[in-house]
Design a protein around this motif. Structure first.
Motif, PDB file in Angstrom:
ATOM      1  N   TRP A 136       7.517   4.272  -2.057  1.00 42.73           N
ATOM      2  CA  TRP A 136       6.399   3.333  -1.964  1.00 42.73           C
ATOM      3  C   TRP A 136       5.610   3.308  -3.273  1.00 42.73           C
ATOM      4  O   TRP A 136       5.313   2.234  -3.793  1.00 42.73           O
ATOM      5  N   LEU A 137       5.300   4.483  -3.805  1.00 44.14           N
ATOM      6  CA  LEU A 137       4.565   4.546  -5.070  1.00 44.14           C
ATOM      7  C   LEU A 137       5.370   3.912  -6.211  1.00 44.14           C
ATOM      8  O   LEU A 137       4.826   3.170  -7.033  1.00 44.14           O
ATOM      9  N   ALA A 138       6.658   4.187  -6.250  1.00 38.82           N
ATOM     10  CA  ALA A 138       7.506   3.596  -7.287  1.00 38.82           C
ATOM     11  C   ALA A 138       7.578   2.081  -7.113  1.00 38.82           C
ATOM     12  O   ALA A 138       7.552   1.336  -8.099  1.00 38.82           O
ATOM     13  N   HIS A 139       7.651   1.616  -5.886  1.00 36.90           N
ATOM     14  CA  HIS A 139       7.670   0.184  -5.580  1.00 36.90           C
ATOM     15  C   HIS A 139       6.403  -0.482  -6.099  1.00 36.90           C
ATOM     16  O   HIS A 139       6.436  -1.566  -6.672  1.00 36.90           O
ATOM     17  N   LEU A 140       5.245   0.181  -5.928  1.00 36.16           N
ATOM     18  CA  LEU A 140       3.986  -0.363  -6.458  1.00 36.16           C
ATOM     19  C   LEU A 140       4.027  -0.443  -7.980  1.00 36.16           C
ATOM     20  O   LEU A 140       3.614  -1.447  -8.565  1.00 36.16           O
ATOM     21  N   ALA A 141       4.547   0.601  -8.607  1.00 37.56           N
ATOM     22  CA  ALA A 141       4.633   0.625 -10.071  1.00 37.56           C
ATOM     23  C   ALA A 141       5.564  -0.453 -10.608  1.00 37.56           C
ATOM     24  O   ALA A 141       5.410  -0.904 -11.744  1.00 37.56           O
ATOM     25  N   LEU A 142       6.506  -0.890  -9.780  1.00 33.61           N
ATOM     26  CA  LEU A 142       7.468  -1.921 -10.189  1.00 33.61           C
ATOM     27  C   LEU A 142       7.018  -3.333  -9.802  1.00 33.61           C
ATOM     28  O   LEU A 142       7.791  -4.271  -9.892  1.00 33.61           O
ATOM     29  N   GLY A 143       5.775  -3.473  -9.365  1.00 33.84           N
ATOM     30  CA  GLY A 143       5.230  -4.795  -9.082  1.00 33.84           C
ATOM     31  C   GLY A 143       5.121  -5.175  -7.629  1.00 33.84           C
ATOM     32  O   GLY A 143       4.659  -6.265  -7.302  1.00 33.84           O
ATOM     33  N   GLY A 144       5.540  -4.298  -6.725  1.00 28.68           N
ATOM     34  CA  GLY A 144       5.392  -4.587  -5.303  1.00 28.68           C
ATOM     35  C   GLY A 144       3.958  -4.362  -4.852  1.00 28.68           C
ATOM     36  O   GLY A 144       3.201  -3.665  -5.529  1.00 28.68           O
ATOM     37  N   ASP A 145       3.601  -4.972  -3.729  1.00 22.45           N
ATOM     38  CA  ASP A 145       2.246  -4.749  -3.221  1.00 22.45           C
ATOM     39  C   ASP A 145       2.195  -4.530  -1.709  1.00 22.45           C
ATOM     40  O   ASP A 145       1.136  -4.583  -1.107  1.00 22.45           O
ATOM     41  N   ALA A 146       3.336  -4.248  -1.104  1.00 21.03           N
ATOM     42  CA  ALA A 146       3.376  -3.974   0.332  1.00 21.03           C
ATOM     43  C   ALA A 146       2.742  -2.618   0.619  1.00 21.03           C
ATOM     44  O   ALA A 146       2.766  -1.714  -0.211  1.00 21.03           O
ATOM     45  N   SER A 147       2.187  -2.491   1.812  1.00 27.29           N
ATOM     46  CA  SER A 147       1.587  -1.222   2.223  1.00 27.29           C
ATOM     47  C   SER A 147       2.670  -0.173   2.463  1.00 27.29           C
ATOM     48  O   SER A 147       3.847  -0.499   2.643  1.00 27.29           O
ATOM     49  N   GLU A 148       2.240   1.066   2.500  1.00 21.91           N
ATOM     50  CA  GLU A 148       3.186   2.148   2.785  1.00 21.91           C
ATOM     51  C   GLU A 148       3.806   1.956   4.169  1.00 21.91           C
ATOM     52  O   GLU A 148       5.010   2.156   4.349  1.00 21.91           O
ATOM     53  N   GLN A 149       2.998   1.545   5.140  1.00 21.22           N
ATOM     54  CA  GLN A 149       3.530   1.327   6.490  1.00 21.22           C
ATOM     55  C   GLN A 149       4.534   0.176   6.498  1.00 21.22           C
ATOM     56  O   GLN A 149       5.556   0.237   7.185  1.00 21.22           O
ATOM     57  N   ALA A 150       4.297  -0.864   5.722  1.00 13.76           N
ATOM     58  CA  ALA A 150       5.237  -1.987   5.646  1.00 13.76           C
ATOM     59  C   ALA A 150       6.576  -1.525   5.083  1.00 13.76           C
ATOM     60  O   ALA A 150       7.641  -1.956   5.555  1.00 13.76           O
ATOM     61  N   ILE A 151       6.549  -0.630   4.100  1.00 13.81           N
ATOM     62  CA  ILE A 151       7.782  -0.085   3.529  1.00 13.81           C
ATOM     63  C   ILE A 151       8.505   0.761   4.575  1.00 13.81           C
ATOM     64  O   ILE A 151       9.731   0.677   4.719  1.00 13.81           O
ATOM     65  N   ARG A 152       7.765   1.554   5.325  1.00 16.33           N
ATOM     66  CA  ARG A 152       8.372   2.367   6.385  1.00 16.33           C
ATOM     67  C   ARG A 152       9.015   1.470   7.445  1.00 16.33           C
ATOM     68  O   ARG A 152      10.152   1.715   7.872  1.00 16.33           O
ATOM     69  N   ASP A 153       8.295   0.438   7.861  1.00 17.34           N
ATOM     70  CA  ASP A 153       8.819  -0.484   8.870  1.00 17.34           C
ATOM     71  C   ASP A 153      10.057  -1.218   8.352  1.00 17.34           C
ATOM     72  O   ASP A 153      11.043  -1.375   9.071  1.00 17.34           O
ATOM     73  N   TYR A 154      10.005  -1.654   7.103  1.00 13.25           N
ATOM     74  CA  TYR A 154      11.142  -2.374   6.510  1.00 13.25           C
ATOM     75  C   TYR A 154      12.371  -1.470   6.445  1.00 13.25           C
ATOM     76  O   TYR A 154      13.470  -1.885   6.823  1.00 13.25           O
ATOM     77  N   SER A 155      12.186  -0.254   5.977  1.00 15.63           N
ATOM     78  CA  SER A 155      13.337   0.640   5.827  1.00 15.63           C
ATOM     79  C   SER A 155      13.941   1.014   7.179  1.00 15.63           C
ATOM     80  O   SER A 155      15.121   1.339   7.260  1.00 15.63           O
ATOM     81  N   ALA A 156      13.145   0.923   8.242  1.00 16.64           N
ATOM     82  CA  ALA A 156      13.640   1.196   9.594  1.00 16.64           C
ATOM     83  C   ALA A 156      14.178  -0.063  10.269  1.00 16.64           C
ATOM     84  O   ALA A 156      14.637  -0.006  11.409  1.00 16.64           O
ATOM     85  N   GLY A 157      14.116  -1.202   9.582  1.00 11.35           N
ATOM     86  CA  GLY A 157      14.615  -2.452  10.146  1.00 11.35           C
ATOM     87  C   GLY A 157      13.668  -3.099  11.130  1.00 11.35           C
ATOM     88  O   GLY A 157      14.075  -3.953  11.911  1.00 11.35           O
ATOM     89  N   LEU A 158      12.391  -2.721  11.086  1.00 14.69           N
ATOM     90  CA  LEU A 158      11.419  -3.226  12.050  1.00 14.69           C
ATOM     91  C   LEU A 158      10.600  -4.412  11.549  1.00 14.69           C
ATOM     92  O   LEU A 158       9.924  -5.062  12.348  1.00 14.69           O
TER      93      LEU A 158
END
Length: 96
Positions: A25-47
C-alpha cells in the motif's frame, strides 16, 4: 488488460508470495496511487475494484517487491501487450 484478469493475477502473486499488504500500500502511494489501505486489501482479496491508476500502481509495487526478493512472479499493468494481443486484432488464421 481486462480488469478482472489483472485483479486475479495481482491477488494470486500477493497470496503466493505472502507479500505484506501494508508495504505494498505504501509503495502504491509512492507510485502515484491514492486508494486507501482497506481498498487495497479488498482489491487483493477480490472483494472490490480499483481505478486503472491504482491497479497499475499496485501492480508496479508488487513487481518491485518481487524483484527485490528475487521472486520470478510478475503482475501485468493494464496496458499489458500480452493481454492486448489476446483482445486485439487477430493475426493470420481463421476468423470467427
Amino acid at each position: 488488460m481486462d480488469e478482472v484478469d489483472q485483479q486475479a493475477l495481482i491477488g494470486a502473486v500477493i497470496l503466493e508470495h505472502g507479500l505484506d499488504l501494508d508495504r505494498l500500500w505504501l509503495a502504491h502511494l509512492a507510485l502515484g496511487g491514492d486508494a486507501s489501505e482497506q481498498a487495497i486489501r479488498d482489491y487483493s482479496a477480490g472483494l472490490a475494484g480499483l481505478s486503472v491508476t491504482d491497479r497499475d500502481a499496485l501492480a508496479q509495487a508488487v513487481n518491485e517487491h518481487c524483484a527485490e526478493a528475487g521472486l520470478p512472479a510478475r503482475t501485468p499493468l493494464s496496458g499489458s501487450p500480452l493481454v492486448q494481443a489476446h483482445t486485439g486484432p487477430r493475426g493470420p488464421g481463421p476468423s470467427m
